[in-house]
Scaffold this motif. Sequence first.
Motif, PDB file in Angstrom:
ATOM      1  N   ALA A 276       0.829  -1.209   0.000  1.00  0.00           N
ATOM      2  CA  ALA A 276       0.000   0.000   0.000  1.00  0.00           C
ATOM      3  C   ALA A 276       0.861   1.256   0.000  1.00  0.00           C
ATOM      4  N   ILE A 277       1.950   1.239   0.749  1.00  0.00           N
ATOM      5  CA  ILE A 277       2.864   2.386   0.750  1.00  0.00           C
ATOM      6  C   ILE A 277       3.451   2.577  -0.642  1.00  0.00           C
ATOM      7  N   GLN A 278       3.901   1.475  -1.232  1.00  0.00           N
ATOM      8  CA  GLN A 278       4.502   1.536  -2.566  1.00  0.00           C
ATOM      9  C   GLN A 278       3.499   2.022  -3.607  1.00  0.00           C
ATOM     10  N   SER A 279       2.278   1.484  -3.558  1.00  0.00           N
ATOM     11  CA  SER A 279       1.294   1.870  -4.563  1.00  0.00           C
ATOM     12  C   SER A 279       0.853   3.315  -4.395  1.00  0.00           C
ATOM     13  N   THR A 280       0.863   3.833  -3.170  1.00  0.00           N
ATOM     14  CA  THR A 280       0.521   5.241  -2.968  1.00  0.00           C
ATOM     15  C   THR A 280       1.492   6.144  -3.722  1.00  0.00           C
ATOM     16  N   ILE A 281       2.748   5.767  -3.725  1.00  0.00           N
ATOM     17  CA  ILE A 281       3.742   6.503  -4.521  1.00  0.00           C
ATOM     18  C   ILE A 281       3.420   6.390  -5.994  1.00  0.00           C
ATOM     19  N   GLU A 282       3.121   5.169  -6.438  1.00  0.00           N
ATOM     20  CA  GLU A 282       2.873   4.919  -7.860  1.00  0.00           C
ATOM     21  C   GLU A 282       1.649   5.679  -8.373  1.00  0.00           C
ATOM     22  N   LEU A 283       0.691   5.940  -7.478  1.00  0.00           N
ATOM     23  CA  LEU A 283      -0.564   6.559  -7.891  1.00  0.00           C
ATOM     24  C   LEU A 283      -0.445   8.078  -7.926  1.00  0.00           C
ATOM     25  N   GLY A 309       4.900   6.909   5.779  1.00  0.00           N
ATOM     26  CA  GLY A 309       4.875   5.623   5.099  1.00  0.00           C
ATOM     27  C   GLY A 309       6.211   5.266   4.480  1.00  0.00           C
ATOM     28  N   VAL A 310       6.834   6.232   3.814  1.00  0.00           N
ATOM     29  CA  VAL A 310       8.127   5.985   3.171  1.00  0.00           C
ATOM     30  C   VAL A 310       9.186   5.665   4.215  1.00  0.00           C
ATOM     31  N   SER A 311       9.178   6.382   5.340  1.00  0.00           N
ATOM     32  CA  SER A 311      10.197   6.127   6.366  1.00  0.00           C
ATOM     33  C   SER A 311      10.013   4.745   6.982  1.00  0.00           C
ATOM     34  N   ILE A 312       8.772   4.355   7.255  1.00  0.00           N
ATOM     35  CA  ILE A 312       8.524   3.027   7.830  1.00  0.00           C
ATOM     36  C   ILE A 312       8.905   1.937   6.838  1.00  0.00           C
ATOM     37  N   ALA A 313       8.549   2.143   5.560  1.00  0.00           N
ATOM     38  CA  ALA A 313       8.894   1.146   4.542  1.00  0.00           C
ATOM     39  C   ALA A 313      10.404   1.015   4.402  1.00  0.00           C
ATOM     40  N   TYR A 314      11.096   2.142   4.398  1.00  0.00           N
ATOM     41  CA  TYR A 314      12.558   2.071   4.277  1.00  0.00           C
ATOM     42  C   TYR A 314      13.175   1.381   5.492  1.00  0.00           C
ATOM     43  N   GLY A 315      12.605   1.632   6.658  1.00  0.00           N
ATOM     44  CA  GLY A 315      13.105   0.967   7.849  1.00  0.00           C
ATOM     45  C   GLY A 315      12.984  -0.539   7.777  1.00  0.00           C
ATOM     46  N   LEU A 316      12.020  -1.019   6.968  1.00  0.00           N
ATOM     47  CA  LEU A 316      11.800  -2.454   6.846  1.00  0.00           C
ATOM     48  C   LEU A 316      12.580  -3.094   5.702  1.00  0.00           C
ATOM     49  N   LEU A 322      13.255   4.364  -2.428  1.00  0.00           N
ATOM     50  CA  LEU A 322      12.421   5.119  -1.495  1.00  0.00           C
ATOM     51  C   LEU A 322      13.125   6.385  -1.014  1.00  0.00           C
ATOM     52  N   LEU A 323      14.443   6.352  -1.003  1.00  0.00           N
ATOM     53  CA  LEU A 323      15.192   7.536  -0.583  1.00  0.00           C
ATOM     54  C   LEU A 323      15.023   8.678  -1.581  1.00  0.00           C
ATOM     55  N   ASP A 324      14.848   8.332  -2.855  1.00  0.00           N
ATOM     56  CA  ASP A 324      14.578   9.351  -3.874  1.00  0.00           C
ATOM     57  C   ASP A 324      13.273  10.074  -3.549  1.00  0.00           C
ATOM     58  N   ILE A 325      12.247   9.304  -3.184  1.00  0.00           N
ATOM     59  CA  ILE A 325      10.967   9.906  -2.803  1.00  0.00           C
ATOM     60  C   ILE A 325      11.133  10.732  -1.530  1.00  0.00           C
TER      61      ILE A 325
END
Length: 719
Positions: A276-283, A309-316, A322-325
């Motif tokens: 969901a985090i990834q797709s939010t970026i894509e959308l 969302g990006v920070s939590i995803a990168y932490g995982l 994701l750093l670009d975003i």
Amino acid sequence: MFSSAQVAANEHPNLVLSQSDVKAMRAATTVQGSLFSNRFDEVKQQVDAQLELPITVPVPKDAGGGYTHERHKKNYLEMHQAGVMYQLTGSKKYAHFVRDMLFSYAELYPKIGLHPKRKNQNPGKIFWQILNEAVWLVYSIQAYDAIAPALSASEKAHIENDILRPVAAFLSTESPDTFNKVHNHGTWATAAVGMTGYVLDDQEMVEQALYGLDKSGKGGFLKQLDELFSPAGYYTEGPYYQRYALLPFITFAKAIENNEPKRDIFGYRDGVILKAIQSTIELSYNGLFFGINDAIKDKGIDTIELVQGVSIAYGLNQNPQLLDIAKRQGRTLLTGDGLAVANAIDANKEQPYQFNSKLFGDGSTGEDGALVLLRAGEEDDQAVVFKATAQGLGHGHFDKLNWIFYDRGNEVVSDYGAARFLNVEAKFGGRYLPENNSYAKQTVAHNTVVVDEKSHFNGEVKVANKYAPTIDYFINDEKLKLSSATIDTAYQGVTLTRTMGLLEIDKSLPSIVVDIFDVSSDSPHQYDLPVQYSGQFIQSNFDIENNTTLRKPLGTKAGYEHLWLTASAKPETDLAKVTWLNDNNHFYTQTSLLNQPTSFLFTQTGANDPDFNLRQQSAFIQRVDSAKNHQFINVIEPHGEYNPSREYTLQATSRVKGLSSEKIGDIQVLEITLIDDQKILLAINQGKLEKAEKSFQYKDKTYSLTGRYMLISPANKVK
């Protein structure tokens, strides 16, 4: 200041922040010039300034955007920041600020009833709707979690018993319909109550949040994850509400992971939260979310929900893209994951984020239609959003097989989005305007077929929620991005099939859009196909009768009553062209093949709008009267440039010279002739692919079609 030993001995924090996070963050604040320390200094300065001011907890009075509404929003954000400052500095002045504000709320809350500006349903107490009450608790419980070690037993008891538990009870047992509802309001409520349960060591509260009030699993946070997201991570209400709902999902998930890692919440449903985090970026396009359904169009990837969302995803997963975003977002979070992102950016570990053509299936199984993204190449190149999704619940619009077109960073063929001025109290209290229902949700406000001036599903949400289009195919090849979808439930006895392609002519030229819309019925109907364009009308290749002195609404209902009929035309040629100039100072032309008598109706919003609630939107509508079956065939091309600063204009006219089409069995053949007489031949097998290869004759030549399509480009390359 806290010592490391003191930090390790405390139970708190145990939500988004953990004790190990705090230890690392505290050390990072001393690294001069780093992203994290710079952000720490900035927030500390802001909080210190706030501590000099008196605490203000006013009696609730205003709807969204009003003083009391905004003051209570600021209060929970300031408490949250002060709580973080206490953990990072150990200074009790920050803890006392949060304590005293929560004391003020504990004094206020028992004295107030439902909000005076409450909505007809789901009212709050501190705020006009219960949704905002849940947001207040999500932030306030994190603040309390951070400062609890600094409080005495009696202070903790007062805060927990006189404000935190009462608000949690109001959100849950006192509001069961909202709490158990599969909707973003329910998501916020369950997250708030579940996080409160972890902080107060109340496992019953946690279980109710996860599984519903009766703990049967028919409601609750996990049910929200099951039903609101598709397997690809697409949120059924659309990107705007996906962005909004993301924060409670990821915040509560982080708390679950910190308190009960054995639940493996980030692995739930094959990692749907991370998807969901990834797709939010894509959308998104050019940093802004696609404006479908009830969307406010200025929301983008820099919103706090996606920053978290990006920070939590990168932490995982430490995905360097994701750093670009995160760099584009330009916001550093004072969390453990925020520190990981900041350190990685300081070390230049980012890689460019790759935006690609994708199909995001809708519905819990991913089979309730899809949002299809066709992207030409580079991030700001041409992009088509083909909306063949499910309804999107109450925030959905009646616009099956709708589309939006982007180019050079701008929306070219647009979606109206929501009729709402968010948090502008003077405009209907910041709520959705009446015209959101009467116009913005209606089919004619979009770019899809309207039958007999009635909206899809006759504008009934309960009916619309039962049905979704079928995705016929999706192709993502180098020269051609292609997708098709069908629905036969939007109108009784009418089948709608739309095929959309993004076709590369030449690498030196922008890709063009191919739009084939088939409408079939056993009885005759009026078919309207609008194009909501952004920019200034330039010209057409047919005569237009302009209503220069008197304008009337185009119709009386289903959104038509809000459209001024500004001009009309009946082209006598079989090739109709309309050209407009977009805000990006490039020209766009739609070339339409008219295989039946067709009228063009030019419209602008604003009719029957006494309070000037509607934004101005121009459109032209192709209308076919009394037809059973009809095929709309359109090609949309970007071309040329207008430079007002340097006073030059290039290629202001269309490159398309001719357009023809023929249906040969299941094969749709489209031929586009350019002004230099080069031809593009596109053949699409619209039937079942029963054979690997299929032959057909077109203009006395025999062609072999392998797979779904055949493309012959100007360079005479065959795909």
